[in-house]
Design a protein around this motif. Structure first.
Motif, mmCIF file in Angstrom:
data_model
loop_
_atom_site.group_PDB
_atom_site.id
_atom_site.type_symbol
_atom_site.label_atom_id
_atom_site.label_comp_id
_atom_site.label_asym_id
_atom_site.label_seq_id
_atom_site.Cartn_x
_atom_site.Cartn_y
_atom_site.Cartn_z
ATOM 1 N N THR A 89 0.916 -1.132 0.041
ATOM 2 C CA THR A 89 -0.358 -0.108 0.092
ATOM 3 C C THR A 89 1.259 1.818 -0.038
ATOM 4 O O THR A 89 0.268 2.172 -0.604
ATOM 5 C CB THR A 89 -1.518 0.105 1.247
ATOM 6 O OG1 THR A 89 -1.576 -0.916 1.128
ATOM 7 C CG2 THR A 89 -1.679 1.453 1.037
ATOM 8 N N LEU A 90 2.106 1.251 0.973
ATOM 9 C CA LEU A 90 2.810 2.445 0.625
ATOM 10 C C LEU A 90 4.074 2.667 -0.541
ATOM 11 O O LEU A 90 3.444 3.949 -1.133
ATOM 12 C CB LEU A 90 3.905 2.239 2.142
ATOM 13 C CG LEU A 90 5.238 3.415 1.980
ATOM 14 C CD1 LEU A 90 3.315 4.538 2.471
ATOM 15 C CD2 LEU A 90 5.902 2.964 3.556
ATOM 16 N N ALA A 91 3.792 1.549 -1.338
ATOM 17 C CA ALA A 91 4.832 1.678 -2.250
ATOM 18 C C ALA A 91 3.628 2.064 -3.427
ATOM 19 O O ALA A 91 4.309 3.024 -4.241
ATOM 20 C CB ALA A 91 5.540 -0.091 -2.566
ATOM 21 N N ALA A 92 1.925 1.650 -3.514
ATOM 22 C CA ALA A 92 1.611 1.986 -4.069
ATOM 23 C C ALA A 92 0.939 3.384 -4.528
ATOM 24 O O ALA A 92 1.216 4.518 -5.099
ATOM 25 C CB ALA A 92 0.052 1.379 -3.970
ATOM 26 N N GLY A 93 0.958 3.824 -2.832
ATOM 27 C CA GLY A 93 0.394 5.170 -2.370
ATOM 28 C C GLY A 93 2.315 6.756 -2.932
ATOM 29 O O GLY A 93 1.361 7.277 -3.838
ATOM 30 N N LEU A 94 3.141 5.512 -3.024
ATOM 31 C CA LEU A 94 3.799 6.608 -3.335
ATOM 32 C C LEU A 94 3.456 6.954 -5.206
ATOM 33 O O LEU A 94 4.708 7.952 -5.829
ATOM 34 C CB LEU A 94 5.579 5.813 -2.613
ATOM 35 C CG LEU A 94 6.276 6.391 -0.837
ATOM 36 C CD1 LEU A 94 6.579 5.549 -0.347
ATOM 37 C CD2 LEU A 94 6.294 7.686 -0.309
ATOM 38 N N LEU A 95 3.370 6.453 -5.089
ATOM 39 C CA LEU A 95 3.945 5.368 -7.099
ATOM 40 C C LEU A 95 2.266 6.944 -7.311
ATOM 41 O O LEU A 95 2.298 7.644 -8.876
ATOM 42 C CB LEU A 95 3.634 4.303 -7.666
ATOM 43 C CG LEU A 95 3.367 4.302 -9.259
ATOM 44 C CD1 LEU A 95 5.058 4.308 -9.617
ATOM 45 C CD2 LEU A 95 3.313 2.965 -8.953
ATOM 46 N N PHE A 96 1.363 6.561 -7.059
ATOM 47 C CA PHE A 96 0.522 7.273 -6.553
ATOM 48 C C PHE A 96 0.556 8.463 -6.653
ATOM 49 O O PHE A 96 0.246 9.755 -7.987
ATOM 50 C CB PHE A 96 -0.740 7.154 -5.972
ATOM 51 C CG PHE A 96 -2.123 7.847 -6.648
ATOM 52 C CD1 PHE A 96 -2.907 7.140 -7.089
ATOM 53 C CD2 PHE A 96 -2.446 9.192 -5.898
ATOM 54 C CE1 PHE A 96 -4.184 8.330 -7.765
ATOM 55 C CE2 PHE A 96 -4.065 9.846 -6.466
ATOM 56 C CZ PHE A 96 -4.458 9.139 -7.295
ATOM 57 N N THR A 97 1.144 9.069 -5.578
ATOM 58 C CA THR A 97 1.425 10.065 -5.707
ATOM 59 C C THR A 97 2.918 11.567 -6.241
ATOM 60 O O THR A 97 2.839 12.185 -7.029
ATOM 61 C CB THR A 97 2.173 10.481 -4.280
ATOM 62 O OG1 THR A 97 1.734 10.256 -2.897
ATOM 63 C CG2 THR A 97 2.243 11.837 -3.744
ATOM 64 N N ALA A 98 3.383 10.773 -6.212
ATOM 65 C CA ALA A 98 4.986 10.879 -7.735
ATOM 66 C C ALA A 98 3.665 10.928 -9.270
ATOM 67 O O ALA A 98 4.052 12.394 -10.128
ATOM 68 C CB ALA A 98 5.428 10.222 -7.767
ATOM 69 N N THR A 99 2.975 10.687 -9.363
ATOM 70 C CA THR A 99 2.770 10.244 -10.897
ATOM 71 C C THR A 99 1.671 10.827 -11.326
ATOM 72 O O THR A 99 1.334 11.744 -12.105
ATOM 73 C CB THR A 99 1.692 8.733 -11.724
ATOM 74 O OG1 THR A 99 3.361 7.986 -10.890
ATOM 75 C CG2 THR A 99 1.353 8.308 -12.674
ATOM 76 N N HIS A 100 0.694 11.460 -10.369
ATOM 77 C CA HIS A 100 -0.616 12.367 -10.169
ATOM 78 C C HIS A 100 -0.127 13.889 -9.132
ATOM 79 O O HIS A 100 -1.046 14.894 -8.782
ATOM 80 C CB HIS A 100 -1.625 12.096 -9.520
ATOM 81 C CG HIS A 100 -2.210 10.387 -10.189
ATOM 82 N ND1 HIS A 100 -2.465 10.811 -11.311
ATOM 83 C CD2 HIS A 100 -1.734 9.302 -10.410
ATOM 84 C CE1 HIS A 100 -2.994 9.569 -12.073
ATOM 85 N NE2 HIS A 100 -2.268 8.345 -10.863
#
Length: 158
Positions: A89-100
């Protein structure tokens, strides 16, 4: 009732509570993410490692500002002074934040306290992780009060 169904009920109730709290502060809120997909898509996502599994639960706007929310509640038997966030979840959240970027992602916990993925990463970088590596733990006192992040309840003139 299965454990998954029980977790789903707890999660959906928490999402509704967070949406209501945001609306009371003048935000327009829409559900999004896995909970809005057809059951066949939900089952397929459950079998994949795709970051889509961890897409935010809510999207909200107020006065041109856009935010996303991942509502994170826990089962009643797990109350401690720490929040447990899965590493995935944390990895996906960091990726989401960077992407969006610049649209922020906030985790809102069952006590309506708030942290971002970057804060959790920062607070847990030098802490001991769960033996399996599947979870990171962050103390509850690191979190921000809901009203500090999303504003006070809006005055409603009669």
């Amino acid at each position: 009732m299965t454990q998954w169904q029980e977790r789903k009920q707890v999660g959906e109730a928490h999402e509704a509570r967070v949406a209501t709290a945001l609306c009371a502060r003048g935000w327009t809120v829409q559900r999004c993410g896995q909970g809005t997909y057809a059951p066949s898509i939900q089952r397929a996502l459950a079998r994949t490692a795709s970051a889509l599994r961890y897409f935010p639960d809510l999207i909200a706007a107020r006065d041109g500002e856009l935010i996303t929310i991942d509502a994170k509640d826990r089962m009643p038997s797990t109350h401690t002074d720490r929040y447990a966030i899965s590493s995935a979840t944390l990895a996906a959240g960091l990726l989401f934040t960077a992407t969006h970027a610049p649209t922020p992602l906030y985790y809102v916990f069952g006590d309506l306290k708030v942290l971002t993925p970057a804060e959790i990463q920062h607070y847990t970088t030098h802490t001991r992780r769960h033996r399996s590596g599947a979870w990171v733990m962050v103390t509850t006192h690191q979190a921000h009060p809901f009203s500090d992040v999303f504003g006070a309840i809006a005055n409603r003139a009669a």
